[in-house]
Write an enzyme that holds these catalytic residues in place. Structure first.
Site, mmCIF file in Angstrom:
data_model
loop_
_atom_site.group_PDB
_atom_site.id
_atom_site.type_symbol
_atom_site.label_atom_id
_atom_site.label_comp_id
_atom_site.label_asym_id
_atom_site.label_seq_id
_atom_site.Cartn_x
_atom_site.Cartn_y
_atom_site.Cartn_z
ATOM 1 N N MET A 27 0.836 -1.199 0.000
ATOM 2 C CA MET A 27 0.000 0.000 0.000
ATOM 3 C C MET A 27 0.876 1.256 0.000
ATOM 4 O O MET A 27 0.419 2.346 0.370
ATOM 5 C CB MET A 27 -0.953 0.002 1.193
ATOM 6 N N HIS A 34 9.627 -3.792 3.162
ATOM 7 C CA HIS A 34 9.239 -3.964 1.766
ATOM 8 C C HIS A 34 10.459 -4.230 0.894
ATOM 9 O O HIS A 34 10.404 -5.052 -0.035
ATOM 10 C CB HIS A 34 8.525 -2.709 1.259
ATOM 11 N N ASP A 151 2.126 -9.882 8.831
ATOM 12 C CA ASP A 151 0.671 -9.976 8.699
ATOM 13 C C ASP A 151 0.296 -11.453 8.571
ATOM 14 O O ASP A 151 -0.128 -11.919 7.512
ATOM 15 C CB ASP A 151 0.199 -9.181 7.494
#
Length: 330
Positions: A27, A34, A151
């Site tokens: 996002m 990342h 996550d």
């Protein structure tokens, strides 16, 4: 290398493909976590393959009162980080590109697993997440997609969706990246004031306390199994600083492997203390679950488990988790 910035699926589909395409979905507001995903994707795709990073703030997975409007949007910096990490292209579509004609009437349901933990705290979140992941898998057409283990429930649901709905894509999990003090990297960390950040460290400290308690229990049991006599067992256990366990080495050796209750208690002590900090840690949940369905495990559980925590510090909500193995496989 020069990383291409693409805004439409047509542009992406026009690219000539050689080898495997690996996709990292984000996002935006990219950070070192990342970058680790992108570097891993580069290794998976190989020198002849292609790495695509998606940047899309998905409105479907934000509930009422959540931070959709203030979620950081830093496309220029994201493109630079993606390029440095080895991405061939950044796909940053508009909302209209992903959801032409408005929000979709047909969506993916996360089912019962999507109603637990994160799903209970954020109703509808996982339906929105799976819907956009399904859309982006179709739009990017990858051979492999990589997701972070931070996550954990999201990862489990994506794997389940891919398996249940026969998506022809491989899902690869990448371990959580942490800052030097243990805080899991997150785009939302930038919201924390210095005092709030100190409180937020209780999330990772709680997980580490549970992990360390589990490791100590397993070490005790391993030592007890190795020593043939009851008296020798007691001496061995006492030598590693567990006098209470040494009082009954046979009980320690035959106790339920791993002790989920003790793991929960060790982690809970840390978050309970943090609730008295200034500013306080406001616990949402602390759970020790089976990653197959995210239900709480019992004291006789053996196999892979996830110790997960979610809490709010000030106005910022954070999550974290650690994998643990209970029983003979540990």
């Amino acid at each position: 290398m020069s990383t291409a910035l693409l805004s439409t699926a047509e542009e992406l589909h026009a690219r000539v493909r050689h080898g495997r395409r690996a996709v990292v979905m984000t996002m935006g507001a990219l950070h070192e976590g990342h970058a680790t995903l992108v570097r891993t994707a580069r290794e998976v795709a190989g020198p002849d393959g292609e790495v695509v990073v998606t940047v899309f703030v998905n409105p479907l997975q934000f509930g009422a009162g959540e931070d959709l409007d203030r979620y950081p949007r830093t496309l220029e910096a994201d493109l630079k980080l993606a390029e440095q990490a080895g991405a061939d292209a950044v796909f940053a579509p508009s909302v209209d590109e992903v959801y032409p004609g408005g929000q979709p009437q047909v969506r993916v349901s996360a089912g019962p697993m999507g109603e637990r933990l994160e799903g209970a705290s954020r109703p509808g979140h996982f339906d929105g997440m799976l819907t956009v992941v399904a859309k982006l898998l179709h739009l990017t057409r990858p051979d492999v997609a990589l997701f972070g283990q931070k996550d954990a429930q999201q990862l489990a649901l994506i794997r389940r969706m891919v398996r249940d709905l026969n998506f022809g894509v491989e899902i690869v999990a990448v371990p959580t990246v942490r800052e030097e003090d243990g805080l899991a990297l997150s785009s939302r960390n930038r919201y924390l004031s210095p005092d709030e950040r100190r409180t937020a460290l209780a999330l990772s400290r709680a997980l580490f306390a549970g992990r360390d308690r589990h490791a100590a229990q397993e070490a005790l049991r391993a030592r007890a199994r190795e020593v043939p006599s009851t008296h020798a067992r007691a001496e061995a256990l006492s030598a590693i600083g567990e006098s209470r366990a040494a009082a009954d080495a046979h009980a320690v050796a035959t106790a339920a492997p791993g002790g989920p209750a003790a793991v929960r208690a060790a982690a809970r002590q840390v978050v309970d203390e943090a609730a008295r900090f200034d500013p306080p840690l406001e616990l949402d949940y602390l759970a020790l679950v089976d990653p197959a369905d995210f239900t709480e495990i019992g004291d006789d559980f053996t196999g892979e488990a996830v110790l997960a925590v979610a809490a709010r510090v000030g106005t910022t909500r954070l999550i974290d988790n650690l994998p643990l193995t209970f029983g003979a496989a540990s």
